[in-house]
Scaffold this active site. Structure first.
Site, short mmCIF file in Angstrom:
data_model
loop_
_atom_site.label_atom_id
_atom_site.label_comp_id
_atom_site.label_asym_id
_atom_site.label_seq_id
_atom_site.Cartn_x
_atom_site.Cartn_y
_atom_site.Cartn_z
N GLU A 57 16.35 11.31 69.25
CA GLU A 57 17.45 10.76 69.35
C GLU A 57 18.40 11.49 70.11
O GLU A 57 19.20 11.05 70.87
CB GLU A 57 18.03 10.00 68.28
CG GLU A 57 17.14 8.95 67.69
CD GLU A 57 16.08 9.33 67.01
OE1 GLU A 57 15.87 10.53 66.39
OE2 GLU A 57 15.11 8.45 66.59
N PHE A 82 19.98 5.84 63.55
CA PHE A 82 19.55 7.07 64.37
C PHE A 82 20.30 7.33 65.49
O PHE A 82 20.87 8.42 65.97
CB PHE A 82 18.13 7.07 64.84
CG PHE A 82 17.27 6.57 63.50
CD1 PHE A 82 17.46 7.44 62.22
CD2 PHE A 82 16.28 5.72 63.34
CE1 PHE A 82 16.74 7.00 61.09
CE2 PHE A 82 15.79 5.21 62.29
CZ PHE A 82 15.78 6.00 61.11
#
Lengths: 311, 278
Positions: A57, A82
């Site tokens: 991410e 995330f």
């Protein structure tokens, strides 16, 4: 109440694909969740402009930042947890501090993530995104508002965070709905209490207001799809009328819509504000509907809580 | 075909490097704040890059060729003093402005800020993000079929950040042969030696294992810097240059001393340093 519901994630995927055909600068990035976030619809149509960075991410956000440096309009998707948690500092220091044209469309916000449990239920994303200068924060409430929010984001310069629900939602707005990012919508006029909400809790709040009216409580309902920059006037005008404000959100009561409303009213028109949302705790596994009831966010539970508050 | 850099050019680069070092020290001294160690270690790298290697335009977005510029990202944003000194020398702004470094209202922020200063592609300062940003730029250039290169200067300490290795995978997976990373391998970070704190080991082997081409050079040797950059431009894969350098290079009492990572010289120390850089 059985109603036909639409997958807002599908609407997101389809809208992206339509926009991708119109604007060649739109690129889409995902972190191994393109089936869940529905960015796969865009990926199939425009494989050259779709980048799956894998389960990474931080790389997702900073790669999007680089594409924006080249004049691209990146839409970035993964789960809200995330996107805003794992990569917060990339969003803060690279995307927002550089004021880059990156759109973070995160799915799976709130308690309604359901069975996956607390590790995946982002109850903090609105607080985390609202805090960063240059960021616009949008929480659509149904399919139409999601479509409009995505179109708005594509045409608006600057970082935008959009929280897209995991659940399917009933239609609230019809085809004539015009999204104005500077305006909250008064969905129902009332004089006894102002119910301020957005996203998945809008339909519950509207149902709650109907039930309240049957027992003689006249509630005003305000939808605030854009939590930042927030439409102060609509909130203040409603507070002037009812002198009693209740905020309702699928998010922690710390830092989200409730806090944003308190910030507006405490400075400009102090009245009592009660924040309904998830209290300072983690969620848990369960069906989305069960969790909405358990945490007091469905229409019936809202009626109970609000009638109690108004006694 | 790789050209050699000429003797007169080497002499000129050495002279300019001295002046850049003097400016860096005067800026940090004036602000009584900044990062001399890691700024002095990358002077030759920046000097060769900006003056002999990169296609760039000091008039910035007012230049018709703006979109075709090579991109430069200072991932080790704390070496901002070195970058500002080079940008001023290239004519992005007047040298006098260097003395506003780190002061209230200055365009020359402690760490580079793109919304304040032309010549900065993207704000940096938080370590570990520059390589990934550069991957995004490299992807964007390829989408637009622009032949420009992306140069990113990283510190060696920052290789401890996970974001760097996510990006290293990204670059090779997407075959970003327009991406050139340079690691300023000065072997020191704030708390001491990189090998004592979290041993980085063989950087070349690590990047090669991630699918990159790599070359290790002396980061103060003009010919080696020039040669490696030419070679990198013609690579079939993302390319990393591991430039072995000396932190604090050029000032005897700062060299190889982690204590000078983020400390400003006092009047006397500045005087001695400038004397050594005559």
């Amino acid at each position: 109440m059985a109603r036909e519901c639409k997958s807002v994630r599908s609407v997101y995927g389809k809208t992206l694909a339509v926009l991708g055909g119109i604007n060649k600068n739109i690129v889409v990035l995902d972190a191994d969740l393109s089936c869940s976030t529905q960015t796969q619809v865009f990926a199939k149509e425009f494989p050259d402009r779709f980048f799956n960075v894998g389960i990474a991410e931080q790389d997702l956000m900073t790669t999007a930042a680089g594409l924006a440096c080249c004049g691209k309009i990146p839409f970035v998707s993964t789960f809200a947890m995330f996107a805003t948690g794992r990569a917060w500092e990339q969003i803060r220091n690279t995307i927002c501090y550089s004021n880059l044209n990156v759109k973070i469309a995160a799915t799976h916000g709130g308690i309604t993530v359901g069975e996956d449990g607390a590790s995946h239920q982002s109850l903090e994303d609105i607080a985390l995104m609202r805090l960063i200068p240059n960021m616009t924060v949008i929480i659509p409430a149904d399919a139409k508002e999601t479509e409009e929010a995505i179109k708005f984001a594509a045409n608006h310069y600057g970082p935008v965070y959009i929280r897209i629900a995991r659940t399917s939602l009933p239609d609230i707005f019809d085809e004539s709905y015009k999204f104005d990012y500077k305006k909250a919508n008064v969905m129902r006029l009332g004089s006894d209490v102002s119910l301020v909400t957005n996203g998945e809790t809008l339909v519950e709040t509207l149902d709650c207001a109907k039930i309240l009216s049957d027992i003689g409580i006249n509630a005003e309902v305000i939808n605030v799809p854009v939590v930042k920059p927030i439409d102060k006037d609509t909130i203040i005008n409603s507070a002037k009328k009812t002198k009693n404000v209740i905020t309702i959100e699928n998010h922690s009561i710390i830092g989200g819509l409730g806090s944003a409303v308190c910030e507006v009213l405490s400075g400009d028109y102090p009245v009592k504000v009660t924040r309904i949302g998830i209290n300072d705790e983690f969620g848990q596994s369960g069906k989305a509907k069960e969790l909405m009831a358990y945490y007091g966010l469905n229409a019936d539970m809202l009626v109970k809580r609000i009638t109690g508050l108004l006694k | 075909m790789i050209n050699k850099i000429s003797e007169p050019d080497i002499k000129e680069i050495k002279n300019v490097s001295k002046q850049l070092r003097r400016n860096v020290l005067m800026m940090i001294h004036k602000a009584q704040s900044g990062h001399p160690g890691g700024s002095l270690s990358c002077i030759e790298i920046l000097n060769v890059l900006f003056n002999y290697c990169m296609k760039h335009y000091p008039r910035w977005d007012k230049d018709v060729n703006f979109n075709n510029r090579d991109r430069f990202i200072l991932s080790k944003g704390h070496a901002s003093a070195a970058l500002y000194a080079v940008l001023a020398q290239c004519g992005y702004f007047k040298e006098e402005e260097l003395m506003t470094f780190r002061q209230l209202g200055s365009r020359l922020q402690g760490h580079p800020c793109n919304t304040k200063l032309e010549g900065i592609e993207v704000s940096t300062g938080s370590l570990g993000q520059g390589l990934s940003i550069s991957c995004g730029i490299a992807l964007g250039l390829k989408l637009d079929k622009i032949e420009s290169k992306v140069f990113v200067l990283m510190g060696d300490g920052e290789l401890e950040e996970g974001n760097v290795w996510e990006a290293a995978m990204n670059a090779s997976h997407n075959k970003l042969n327009n991406l050139i990373a340079i690691v300023d391998r000065n072997k020191l970070q704030i708390d001491g030696s990189t090998e004592d704190i979290k041993s980085i080991g063989d950087i070349r082997l690590k990047f090669e294992a991630f699918g990159w081409n790599a070359l290790e050079i002396d980061g103060h040797n003009i010919e080696e810097i020039y040669y490696s950059l030419q070679k990198a431009k013609n690579s079939d894969k993302p390319f990393v240059i591991i430039a072995n350098t000396i932190k604090g290079k050029g000032v005897s009492f700062m060299e190889n001393n982690a204590g000078w990572h983020g400390k400003a010289p006092n009047d006397e120390q500045l005087k001695q340093a400038l004397e050594e850089l005559k």
